[in-house]
Design an enzyme around this catalytic site. Structure first.
Site, PDB file in Angstrom:
ATOM      1  N   SER A 144      45.709  46.729  93.282  1.00 29.38           N
ATOM      2  CA  SER A 144      45.766  46.940  94.732  1.00 29.38           C
ATOM      3  C   SER A 144      44.972  45.848  95.420  1.00 29.38           C
ATOM      4  O   SER A 144      44.030  45.285  94.834  1.00 29.38           O
ATOM      5  CB  SER A 144      45.174  48.311  95.101  1.00 29.38           C
ATOM      6  OG  SER A 144      44.968  48.424  96.502  1.00 29.38           O
ATOM      7  N   TYR A 168      38.105  53.912  93.725  1.00 29.13           N
ATOM      8  CA  TYR A 168      39.426  53.274  93.840  1.00 29.13           C
ATOM      9  C   TYR A 168      39.297  51.762  93.691  1.00 29.13           C
ATOM     10  O   TYR A 168      40.013  51.134  92.880  1.00 29.13           O
ATOM     11  CB  TYR A 168      40.060  53.626  95.183  1.00 29.13           C
ATOM     12  CG  TYR A 168      41.474  53.115  95.343  1.00 29.13           C
ATOM     13  CD1 TYR A 168      42.531  53.735  94.679  1.00 29.13           C
ATOM     14  CD2 TYR A 168      41.765  52.024  96.148  1.00 29.13           C
ATOM     15  CE1 TYR A 168      43.836  53.278  94.813  1.00 29.13           C
ATOM     16  CE2 TYR A 168      43.065  51.558  96.284  1.00 29.13           C
ATOM     17  CZ  TYR A 168      44.086  52.189  95.625  1.00 29.13           C
ATOM     18  OH  TYR A 168      45.379  51.731  95.759  1.00 29.13           O
TER      19      TYR A 168
END
Length: 279
Positions: free
Chosen positions: A161, A174
């Site tokens: 990401s 994350y």
């Protein structure tokens, strides 16, 4: 190894019941490949099973398995099933799963009271970083067998990401998992490349709008553009927000490109190149 040729590939995708993973599942099925997906969400798995027959022109070329990737024994069981189903040969492994919506701690700050944020950290790192390592390790013999049969190396694609590089407050687990998987990609590309000619690359998605890739969206007939504003679209130099199909095309490029390994393919509509000043 080409997704556009007549060769049918054996593909394993984690987190394949919704979001980006479901888009990958649908597109590879529609092109005639044999696909197995792993997911822990039973409701989404049952729903995607009801849809898969509409996406595939070949009966029996897909399987959707329930698997909690935080549980190592379940990962091992899943790999055994993949081995049996694909006859011991795997062409592509896509490590896509991440529990994005999981929230155990009410206090999102890392310095907050209680241990819930630590439990959340453990679970997200287990699924988002440890599981790709374990799954890749266990799939090496299958990827080697697949490559020896096809004449082309097996390949692993890790989905990271842009949050690996651009942080948001109170998303430590994350960002850490997504940054860690880039380091894992680099290391595996060297180790597995020299020993087995297995290529390993990463895709770095930016804003990929997947509100239409779920059971709830299908039940409501939700269009892809639902919830997007004019500002959302104009924020992207490419002139739109990303779609799951954009990740599919990136994956196809990495599968087909035999001289590409250890690389990071950014799919973010150009946002990562913008200089942003406070208003």
């Amino acid at each position: 190894m080409s997704t556009s040729s007549s060769k049918v590939l054996n593909i394993l995708i984690t987190g394949g019941a919704r979001g980006i993973g479901r888009g990958l599942f649908r597109q590879f099925l529609s092109k005639g490949h044999r696909v197995i997906i792993l997911d822990s969400n039973t409701e989404e798995l049952e729903h995607v099973k009801s849809q898969a027959g509409k996406w595939s022109s070949v009966q029996g070329n897909w399987h959707a398995l329930q698997c909690d990737l935080s549980k190592r024994e379940q990962i091992k069981d899943a790999v055994r099933t993949v081995k049996e189903t694909f006859g011991g040969k795997l062409d592509v492994l896509i490590n896509n799963a991440f529990p994005t919506t999981l929230q155990i701690a009410e206090d999102r700050t890392m310095e907050g009271e209680g241990d819930d944020i630590e439990a959340e950290w453990d679970l997200k790192i287990a699924i988002g970083l440890t599981a790709p390592f374990i799954l890749s390790r266990l799939c090496v013999p299958l990827l080697v067998a697949g490559s020896s049969t096809s004449g082309s190396p097996g390949t692993i694609i890790n989905v990271s990401s842009t949050r690996a590089y651009q942080a948001e407050s109170d998303h430590e687990s994350y960002s850490t998992a997504k940054a860690g998987i880039l380091g894992l990609t680099q290391s595996m590309s060297i180790s597995l490349g020299h020993r087995h000619k297995i290529r390993v690359n990463a895709i770095i998605p930016g804003w990929i709008h997947v509100e239409n890739e779920s059971k709830a969206a299908d039940d409501k007939g939700t269009a892809w553009e639902k919830g997007l504003s004019k500002d959302d679209i104009e924020w992207h130099p490419a002139g739109r927000v990303g779609k799951s199909d954009d990740i599919v095309r990136a994956a196809e490029y990495l599968i087909e490109s035999g001289f590409v390994t250890g690389q990071e393919v950014v799919v973010d509509g150009g946002v990562g190149r913008k200089m942003v000043y406070p208003e």
